[in-house]
Design an enzyme around this catalytic site. Sequence first.
Site, mmCIF file in Angstrom:
data_model
loop_
_atom_site.group_PDB
_atom_site.id
_atom_site.type_symbol
_atom_site.label_atom_id
_atom_site.label_comp_id
_atom_site.label_asym_id
_atom_site.label_seq_id
_atom_site.Cartn_x
_atom_site.Cartn_y
_atom_site.Cartn_z
ATOM 1 N N ASP A 90 0.870 -1.188 0.000
ATOM 2 C CA ASP A 90 0.000 0.000 0.000
ATOM 3 C C ASP A 90 0.898 1.226 0.000
ATOM 4 O OD1 ASP A 90 -2.205 1.966 0.701
ATOM 5 O OD2 ASP A 90 -3.322 0.114 1.067
ATOM 6 N N GLY A 98 4.503 1.378 -1.847
ATOM 7 C CA GLY A 98 4.661 1.642 -3.276
ATOM 8 C C GLY A 98 3.390 2.185 -3.887
ATOM 9 N N ASP A 99 3.407 2.273 -5.200
ATOM 10 C CA ASP A 99 2.293 2.855 -5.955
ATOM 11 C C ASP A 99 1.832 1.818 -6.973
ATOM 12 O OD1 ASP A 99 0.629 4.242 -7.633
ATOM 13 O OD2 ASP A 99 2.145 5.673 -8.333
ATOM 14 N N HIS A 129 -12.927 -1.307 -7.759
ATOM 15 C CA HIS A 129 -14.151 -0.485 -7.802
ATOM 16 C C HIS A 129 -13.868 1.000 -7.505
ATOM 17 C CE1 HIS A 129 -15.767 -0.289 -3.357
ATOM 18 N NE2 HIS A 129 -14.475 -0.096 -3.394
HETATM 19 C C1 SAM Z 1 -10.903 1.164 -0.426
HETATM 20 S S1 SAM Z 1 -9.364 0.924 0.322
HETATM 21 C C2 SAM Z 1 -9.304 -0.846 0.424
HETATM 22 C C3 SAM Z 1 -8.342 -1.320 1.467
HETATM 23 C C4 SAM Z 1 -8.319 -2.832 1.699
HETATM 24 N N1 SAM Z 1 -8.004 -3.581 0.498
HETATM 25 C C5 SAM Z 1 -9.651 -3.270 2.278
HETATM 26 O O1 SAM Z 1 -10.334 -4.067 1.663
HETATM 27 O O2 SAM Z 1 -9.964 -2.805 3.375
HETATM 28 C C6 SAM Z 1 -8.253 1.307 -0.997
HETATM 29 C C7 SAM Z 1 -6.800 1.164 -0.645
HETATM 30 O O3 SAM Z 1 -6.010 1.462 -1.802
HETATM 31 C C8 SAM Z 1 -4.866 2.150 -1.364
HETATM 32 N N2 SAM Z 1 -4.296 2.924 -2.464
HETATM 33 C C9 SAM Z 1 -4.861 3.996 -3.091
HETATM 34 N N3 SAM Z 1 -4.040 4.441 -4.063
HETATM 35 C C10 SAM Z 1 -2.945 3.631 -4.051
HETATM 36 C C11 SAM Z 1 -1.776 3.580 -4.854
HETATM 37 N N4 SAM Z 1 -1.569 4.448 -5.854
HETATM 38 N N5 SAM Z 1 -0.859 2.598 -4.599
HETATM 39 C C12 SAM Z 1 -1.067 1.706 -3.591
HETATM 40 N N6 SAM Z 1 -2.190 1.708 -2.802
HETATM 41 C C13 SAM Z 1 -3.110 2.660 -3.038
HETATM 42 C C14 SAM Z 1 -5.385 3.031 -0.251
HETATM 43 O O4 SAM Z 1 -4.363 3.529 0.577
HETATM 44 C C15 SAM Z 1 -6.340 2.094 0.455
HETATM 45 O O5 SAM Z 1 -5.714 1.365 1.479
#
Ligand code: SAM
Length: 368
Positions: A232, A258-259, A278
Amino acid sequence: VSGTPSAYRERYEYHQRPSGGKEDANMDDAGHAGREDSLPAALHRLGVGFWISQALYVVAKLRVADELGVGARDVADIARDVGADPDALYRVLRTLASVGVFTEIGSRRFSLTRMGAYLRSEVPGSLRAQFLTITELDWEPWRQLLRSVQTGETAFEHAHGMGLFAYLKKHREVGQMFEDAMTAFVTENGVAVVTAYDFGRFGTVVDVGGGHGALLREILTAHRHVRGVLFDEAHVVAGARMRIEAAGLAERCACVAGDFFASVPAGADAYVLASIVHDWDDERARTILMNCRAVMTPAAKLLLVEMVLPPGDAPSYSKLLDLEMFVLTGGCERTEAQYRNLLASAGLRMTRVVPTRTASSLIEAVPA
Ligand SMILES: C[S@@+](CC[C@H](N)C(=O)[O-])C[C@H]1O[C@@H](n2cnc3c(N)ncnc32)[C@H](O)[C@@H]1O
């Protein structure tokens, strides 16, 4: 962005019934089935849904349910302890008792119902953080729904001048609340996912955008030989690491910052993306999926945990959540066919959709 634990879903379904359970067949030609149950009254109840939403926010913010954790109490005592006006708090509790959240067991004396107990802050599946999030994060963007429908633009960006995840990174106290809300959702959903799908067949599982790791902790606890990688953004990974250590899983679980628009960690047998795809439109979702595809071996599996939109006008929380995605991130919920096509466009073949006992499904795919 969150889905719905069963208590929430039951409440939602209750309000979808035009007459709190009575069917249309019970109504006369004018749609009247009793003073409160006419079709206009049922429609009106839908229209004032935000009254209930705000009342829930107030009791969540004031931690009223925590005050009732040990048993029934007089409103005057609760009001004194939470810093509220006793008459005003009484009116809020009386209203919420009328929809099954509290029960008035004596004059101005309330206790929690089984549903209301999910408002407590320290219980598994607590909805407190979600109700705080709904008002403190969602409220302003939802006020802009009309404008977004007219323009197709994402309401959150209009309300806050930046995207959701950039905002959560900048405002860390709101970000913490959001991650707590996600964790509470996954606490229930994670058990359902781990029960429905055999993760024990994998050596290493990467949770892409894994948040605070609630799902990965569930997987690693259920299968003691499986190793995990939580992936994340850096500011989220810090919170995940703490929780993974506290669960005694640090030796089997790496936390990698990371991204996912750039790349995801290589070398796993399974890539789990729970409530990730989603959040994004097709183009950006495809980029994330292609980055997973790029590091998958031919035998690796990709697993989306999402709600699949049912066809037609069948009642489904996924349709509400679809609007929430429209408002918050510009993402959307998808039908099974849409998931199949999206996966195919990223070089992945959908192999099956596994339902769980919650509204979420596992969508399994392999390299095409
Ligand atoms: C809706 S949350 C879902 C979290 C987890 N999978 C859950 O089910 O509870 C979306 C996640 O995507 C992560 N996220 C958003 N942009 C991101 C990126 N560019 N790279 C990595 N993670 C990212 C957010 O930090 C967040 O933890």
